[in-house]
Design a protein around this motif. Sequence first.
Motif, short mmCIF file in Angstrom:
data_model
loop_
_atom_site.label_atom_id
_atom_site.label_comp_id
_atom_site.label_asym_id
_atom_site.label_seq_id
_atom_site.Cartn_x
_atom_site.Cartn_y
_atom_site.Cartn_z
N ILE A 268 0.86 -1.19 0.00
CA ILE A 268 0.00 0.00 0.00
C ILE A 268 0.89 1.23 0.00
CG2 ILE A 268 -1.77 1.28 1.27
CD1 ILE A 268 -2.69 -1.37 2.45
N VAL A 270 1.84 4.85 0.73
CA VAL A 270 1.45 5.80 1.76
C VAL A 270 2.13 7.13 1.48
CG1 VAL A 270 1.37 6.30 4.23
CG2 VAL A 270 1.18 3.94 3.43
N LEU A 297 -3.60 2.92 9.80
CA LEU A 297 -2.87 2.19 8.75
C LEU A 297 -3.06 0.69 8.90
CD1 LEU A 297 0.48 4.21 8.54
CD2 LEU A 297 -1.50 4.31 7.00
N VAL A 300 -6.25 -0.08 7.31
CA VAL A 300 -6.14 -0.01 5.85
C VAL A 300 -5.54 -1.31 5.31
CG1 VAL A 300 -4.97 1.15 3.95
CG2 VAL A 300 -5.97 2.50 5.79
N ALA A 306 -7.22 -1.34 0.01
CA ALA A 306 -6.81 -0.11 -0.68
C ALA A 306 -5.45 -0.29 -1.34
CB ALA A 306 -6.78 1.05 0.30
N TYR A 308 -3.84 2.93 -2.08
CA TYR A 308 -3.23 4.22 -1.77
C TYR A 308 -3.80 4.74 -0.46
CZ TYR A 308 -2.44 9.25 -1.88
OH TYR A 308 -2.11 10.54 -1.56
N CYS A 309 -2.95 5.42 0.31
CA CYS A 309 -3.37 5.98 1.60
C CYS A 309 -2.61 7.29 1.81
CB CYS A 309 -3.08 5.00 2.72
SG CYS A 309 -3.51 5.60 4.36
N ASP A 326 -7.96 6.66 2.82
CA ASP A 326 -7.57 5.62 1.85
C ASP A 326 -8.58 5.56 0.72
OD1 ASP A 326 -9.64 3.39 2.28
OD2 ASP A 326 -8.95 3.72 4.34
N ASP A 327 -8.24 4.80 -0.32
CA ASP A 327 -9.13 4.66 -1.48
C ASP A 327 -9.73 3.26 -1.53
OD1 ASP A 327 -6.93 3.16 -2.08
OD2 ASP A 327 -6.59 4.00 -4.08
N GLY A 365 -13.65 4.93 -0.10
CA GLY A 365 -12.60 4.84 0.89
C GLY A 365 -13.08 5.18 2.29
#
Length: 385
Positions: A268, A270, A297, A300, A306, A308-309, A326-327, A365
């Motif tokens: 992921i 970040v 996190l 996530v 996700a 991306y964060c 996040d997404d 998200g």
Amino acid sequence: MAWAGGSSYLLVVGLLVGGAPRASGTVHGVGALLAVSLLGGVVRRVPLLALAMALCGSTAVVVGTPGSVHESLAPSYQGQFLSYLAVDLVLGFIVGTCARRASTVAVAVSAAVQLLVIGGFAHGDSLTVNAVIALLAMAASCMAALLSRERREHAVALRAQEVAEAVTAERLRIARELHDMVAHSIGIIAIQAGVGNRVIQTQPAEARAALHAIEATSRETLAGLRRTLVSLRRADQDATTSRQAPLVPTPGLAEVERLAAATADAGIRVDVRCSGEQRPVPADIDLSAYRIVQEALTNVVRHAGARYCRVAIDYGDEELSVEVVDDGRGATENGSPHGFGIIGMRERVGLLGGHLSTGSRPAGGFRVAARLPLPAPVGVTGENR
């Protein structure tokens, strides 16, 4: 020492009875009242024996005074029943400190002795007045002792409640620390183990990288657990811990970049953004902000699905703001899937008087945002005046 005081009391009572036969009854009564102070040691050790000695001494003052039998109505002897106030003092101590059964027996015996003696050596109106005064004095002494007893019991109950609340708060703090520290590491380990398992045959280099990440994360988690356990034992083993190596510093916002790198190893990306004047903040706020980012996190990695964060940290003049977005898929239909993580974050923020908001975003998200109030800088209040 206590028995010496008891012997001195009996000696003083003997002097009052035999050494001053012509003194007024008031003098005898006050003398007996003052002499009871010699029974202080006996009262603390054997209160019922002290009551018996006080009853015998006061009764001896009333009965043994020459002329008291035939001149009980004479003015010079009307105050000799004051000696029973000494008995009431000892009786109050018993009611306030001893068991209820012993207190009941002491009150009954004291009342019976006093009323019998007053009935035998007072007549007419003097009998009624002295009996009423004796009962009122005993009642006042017992009521004062009961109030003192209830006050002590209430204070003990309050202390016990405070201790229980402190223990509960400490248990919750330890639970939050362990959850935030272990949950993040286990999430990273689970992701890396899954990656290594899938590519161990086809991509040995990727598998070795995953195993290396698992090893590093495991060592870090063990170090954190050791630090927590040692801090819990420090109060009882100050001498031992003082000889040990220095403990690893408590994590804070300065380690968010390392936290982001560990999360990136789980696949992921970040992005960490800081705004405002970056400056040292109080240790409890620094730790709580770090734990909030860590838990967000962790969620996530474990729940969001996700890729991306974004972590945004804003150093404001009056508050520190932390936001993790996040997404991923956001919350489930039944609400947040994050278990005790959100609860722990709310507890941390609540203890600092801040505000926490969590929930799915309209664009997709999940979003975690915390605002933690900062103390005013030294000198600001004076400058504003």
